[in-house]
Every structure is written in structure tokens, then in C-alpha cells.
Design an enzyme around this catalytic site. Structure first.
Site, short mmCIF file in Angstrom:
data_model
loop_
_atom_site.label_atom_id
_atom_site.label_comp_id
_atom_site.label_asym_id
_atom_site.label_seq_id
_atom_site.Cartn_x
_atom_site.Cartn_y
_atom_site.Cartn_z
N GLU A 13 35.99 43.47 37.42
CA GLU A 13 37.24 44.24 37.53
C GLU A 13 37.36 45.10 36.28
OE1 GLU A 13 40.97 42.28 38.53
OE2 GLU A 13 39.88 40.81 39.73
N GLU A 20 39.76 34.61 37.51
CA GLU A 20 40.66 34.54 36.34
C GLU A 20 41.31 33.16 36.20
OE1 GLU A 20 43.37 37.91 36.39
OE2 GLU A 20 41.74 39.31 35.98
O1 AHR Z 1 43.39 44.04 40.36
C1 AHR Z 1 44.66 43.48 40.24
C2 AHR Z 1 44.63 42.07 39.66
O2 AHR Z 1 44.22 42.14 38.32
C3 AHR Z 1 43.67 41.09 40.27
O3 AHR Z 1 44.19 40.44 41.38
C4 AHR Z 1 43.46 40.10 39.17
O4 AHR Z 1 42.20 39.48 39.24
C5 AHR Z 1 43.65 40.92 37.91
O5 AHR Z 1 44.50 40.30 37.02
#
Ligand code: AHR
Length: 504
Positions: free
Chosen positions: A292, A173
């Protein structure tokens, strides 16, 4: 009663089901590692401190690949702090989550856990506070056979064989203002390309994932991907997507139709990748790593800046309802129907932190509601994903406009001839009849339903099996179709088999 029709023909396929579509994610965050997968002294812990009950549920969940060690955490992480004799490892500050990191769990512990759970590791490197050299050192430590500084250090740490980790994420990110070491698209694109190029010299067999936007709502979404890929298209194999869903305001229909948002997010990123590929007249097509995704009641999270320093604090341990599980099952359907381009996906996270598996120090691990659609899909989505165009009545969402009331996805296993249909009814008042026009003579061998009742029910430490999927008999064969009843707000998995093979 609503009526929806879906014509399913094995001739129309999307792609083989990608094995790593059922990945997950372990971050050094909250109690995911410490007090989650790793809890020395717990009655379930083995000699390495790994909780056997978590290993067992990870296997039952059907997880195939796990991304590690972050997440935001990785952008300030010094991987060297987490290897070697445990008593010599430093306690450090994790700036991402304002947590105290004991470093008693690191790469080699993760790989031991990976072998126990039979998952493929996906490793992220720190491109926040670090760069080319440290990423190369980590790769050399992990994958180089021996005879060099970092590979010999691994051997000195008792790990003779290289870990042979195939897939590497270039940071996390990097567009996010919350990220330690945030970069502009051009800065990150250059760094990702140079890091990837150097890493490939060490191990040409690796796959590389570049960071896409942190989510589709980022103001630079689309242009970030394009600028990063202008720099790194020829070096990387994947671009990442992240998305967390929750209900916004009163728009329950919009929440129930989160899969539609996921669909358009994926299609937007595919279009951007292919635009850059076409501009370069490249023969390569990049794939997508949705590394994610989940539901997260993010609006209830206090934010990183408001956390007190602590070791393994209780962070975002969201308790999921039946309704959440219905939405999660639908999100998996979105991933399946895009499996020609999304070939890696990681449910974030695996244990305690927005997770399907929960633990406490004084009891055994249990399954959250979202565990079930994931486990059932991972087990039964076999063979090839089929192209399905359901015809459904529409519902109205304040944020999304008109959305289909019923969504359908399907897979077919050519070896057994079994076709598995996944279906969601998003209407909260009416059941739906799903008419399935399947080529050939099929019958239902299993029809599992989640939802339709007790939509706010959850599983918890005191009631770990309160919610479980139930078997339905609400299906019947008609002359030209097979019909199944989908209760209001429900997810269904309907397994069908050719009638002859059932009889024989
Ligand atoms: O999964 C929680 C957080 O969400 C992670 O660390 C990040 O990559 C995302 O913003």
C-alpha cells in the site's frame, strides 16, 4: 537556474525492473468495488456488472498485479459470504469502515475482472477475526484442483479450473489499534508462521507476505518487523510496507521530498530483515512487498469511528493536484531504485478511494493527475534499473533537513538500448538543468513533463482532461552530455536512444 549532474552507465545496475512493481489495490471500501469496478446497470457495465471503462483505464494505467480484498476490510471478512449464488449471499456489517457489505462481489467476480484486466491477483487472508483453518479453506477453494469439500464447492459455483493464485498476504496491518483483531508482534508472528505453514501444505507453490508495521511512524516500527520475523522468517517470502504521504504543516519541501522518506523506510526494513536473517545464519533473503502506497490527505479523514452506516459510502475520494502527481512520480523513482529488494508494490487504491481512476454513476471513468506518472513509468521503465548518483544542490525542509533539489532514476532496456530517465525538480522557484552523462552517443526521443505550472489544477467529472502531461522540447545535446530543463516543481520522463539506432 539550478544545475544537477547524473552519470548513467549501463554497467551499473540495481536489478531487472520487477513486473509487479506496478501493482495496485482493490479493497471493499467506499466506492472502490461497488460503484467503481463493479456497477451493474451502469451503461458501461458488462453482463457481469464489471465496468468496461474502468477495465480499459486499468489496462492503460499499466497495472500488473492487484491486491484484494483489503486492507482493514479483510480483518473482519468471511470470504464464504462472497461466493455462490448471488441471491443467497448475506448482507453483512463491515466493521472496518462501518459499511453495509452486500457481498454481491467476491473472489470469483474479482478473478473474472482480473482476467479482463490481465492482472495477477494478490490475495489477503483474514488473520484479524479468523485464523489457520479459514485461511486454509480459502486457499483450498481457490487453488485446489478438485475432489475435496472446498474445491468442489468452487466447481459447484461454476469455476472448474483452480484460480492458481500465487501470492497470499497473511493479514493486514496487524499492529494497528484500528485493526479488527489487532495483535502483538509475537502473537501475530506465531499466527502468521502457523497459517503459512499449513497453507504451504495445501499448495507448496504459493508465496507468503507477512505484515510489517502499518507505517514508519508506528511506535513499534523496527521492533515489530524484528519480532514478527523472529517467528516467521523461515516461512514467509516477503514483509509488507505501507505508506501514505501528505504535506504536514507548512513543510512543502518536505512533502515534495516524500520519496526521501520512502527511501529511508525501505532501507530500514531491508536492514531489519537482513539482521534477522544474519542472526539465524539463513541463506534466504526476504524481499519487500510495498503493498500500500500513495498520497492521502489523511488529516482530513474523519476516522472510522465517526462514520455513519451506509452501503458504498463516499470515503476518501481525494482529488489530486498536479503537485501531487509530481510527488507520486518521485515515489515511483524510489521504488525503482530499490527494486533489488522491493519486488511487489501496490498503488492504493485503484478506483475512487484515493485512486488514479475515478467514476460516477452518470458518466464515464476519468484519469486523476496521479494516473499519468504511474502509466508512463509502468510503460517505459523497461529492462534494468540503473544505479544513479545525481549531484544536486540542496533545499531545506523543516522536517527532513537538507534534501536534494533534483532527484533522478533511470532504466535501460538491453533489447532496444533505450535509456529512460525519470527526474524531479523539487525547487518551487527555479528551473533546473539536468546534465546527463550517458555512456555512448544518445539522443532524446521523448521528453514528457508534468508540473511546472498550474500546480493546484486537478481533473474532475466536469473537466476530466484539464491536466495532461505535455511534451517538452527543452533538451539539447552537448559534446559530453545531454541536458534537459526541468521546470520548478515538475516530474519528467526523458527517453533516450542510441543515435545510430534512431538514424537506422
Ligand atoms: O487504503 C486504505 C486503508 O489504509 C487500508 O484499508 C489500510 O490497510 C490502510 O490503513
Amino acid at each position: 537556474m539550478l544545475t544537477c549532474t547524473a552519470t548513467i552507465d549501463p554497467a551499473f545496475t540495481v536489478a531487472p525492473v520487477p513486473p509487479r512493481l506496478f501493482g495496485s489495490f482493490i479493497e471493499h471500501m467506499g466506492r472502490c468495488v461497488y460503484g467503481g469496478v463493479y456497477e451493474p446497470g451502469h451503461p458501461e457495465a458488462d453482463v457481469d456488472g464489471l465496468r468496461a471503462d474502468v477495465v480499459k483505464l486499468t489496462r492503460e494505467l499499466g497495472v500488473t498485479a492487484v491486491r484484494y480484498p483489503g486492507g482493514n476490510f479483510v480483518s473482519g471478512y468471511r470470504w464464504e459470504d462472497g461466493v455462490g449464488p448471488v441471491e443467497q449471499r448475506p448482507q453483512t456489517l463491515d466493521l472496518a469502515w462501518r459499511s453495509v457489505e452486500p457481498n454481491t462481489f467476491g473472489l470469483n467476480e474479482f478473478m473474472t475482472w482480473a482476467r479482463q484486466t490481465d492482472i495477477e491477483p494478490i490475495m489477503a487472508v483474514n488473520l484479524g477475526t479468523r485464523g489457520v483453518e479459514d485461511a486454509c479453506n480459502l486457499l483450498e477453494y481457490a487453488n485446489f484442483p478438485g475432489g475435496t469439500r472446498w474445491s468442489d464447492l468452487r466447481i459447484a459455483h461454476g469455476v472448474r479450473e483452480p484460480h492458481r493464485i500465487r501470492t497470499w498476504c497473511l493479514g493486514n496491518e496487524m499492529d494497528g489499534p484500528w485493526q479488527i483483531g489487532q495483535k502483538t508482534a509475537t502473537e501475530y508472528g506465531r499466527l502468521a508462521a502457523e497459517t503459512g505453514k499449513a497453507m504451504r501444505r495445501i499448495d507448496p507453490s504459493i508465496e507468503l507476505v507477512a505484515c510489517g508495521s502499518s507505517n514508519e511512524r508506528m511506535p513499534t516500527f523496527g521492533s515489530w518487523e524484528a519480532q514478527v520475523l523472529d517467528e516467521a522468517y523461515d516461512v514467509v517470502d516477503y514483509i509488507s510496507l505501507h505508506a501514505y504521504f501528505e504535506q504536514h504543516g507548512d513543510d512543502r519541501v518536505g512533502f515534495l521530498a516524500s520519496a526521501q522518506v520512502m527511501d529511508s523506510f525501505i532501507e530500514g526494513v531491508v536492514a531489519t530483515c537482513d539482521h534477522i536473517g544474519a542472526k539465524r545464519r539463513s541463506r534466504r533473503k526476504l524481499n519487500l512487498s510495498f503493498d500500500e502506497w500513495n498520497l492521502w490527505y489523511e488529516s482530513r479523514f474523519a476516522g472510522q469511528d465517526n462514520l455513519d452506516w451506509a452501503r458504498a459510502p463516499r470515503l476518501i475520494e481525494d482529488e489530486y493536484t498536479v503537485e501531487d502527481a509530481v510527488v507520486l512520480g518521485n515515489l515511483l523513482m524510489s521504488l525503482l531504485r530499490h527494486s533489488d529488494r522491493v519486488t511487489i508494490a501496490c498503488l492504493a487504491q485503484l478506483v475512487n478511494v484515493i485512486a488514479p481512476i475515478r467514476t460516477e454513476p452518470d458518466t464515464g471513468a476519468w484519469r486523476q493527475t496521479i494516473f499519468y506518472p504511474f502509466a508512463l513509468t509502468a510503460r517505459h521503465a523497461r529492462g534494468e534499473v540503473l544505479r544513479v548518483e545525481p549531484v544536486s544542490p540542496m533545499l531545506h525542509s523543516a522536517t527532513l533537513g537538507d534534501v536534494a533539489a533534483v532527484d533522478v532514476a533511470a532504466t535501460r532496456d538491453p533489447e532496444t538500448g533505450e535509456t529512460t530517465i525519470f527526474a524531479v525538480n523539487r525547487d518551487d522557484r527555479q528551473a533546473a538543468t539536468l546534465q546527463l552523462r550517458l555512456a555512448g552517443d544518445h539522443e532524446v526521443v521523448e521528453h514528457v513533463v508534468l508540473g511546472g505550472q498550474d500546480l493546484l489544477a486537478t481533473n474532475s467529472k466536469s473537466a476530466p482532461r484539464r491536466v495532461e502531461p505535455r511534451t517538452s522540447t527543452r533538451h539539447f545535446v552537448e559534446p559530453s552530455s545531454l541536458s534537459a530543463e526541468l521546470p520548478p516543481v515538475s516530474w519528467s520522463m526523458i527517453r533516450t536512444a542510441p543515435r545510430a539506432s534512431v538514424a537506422g
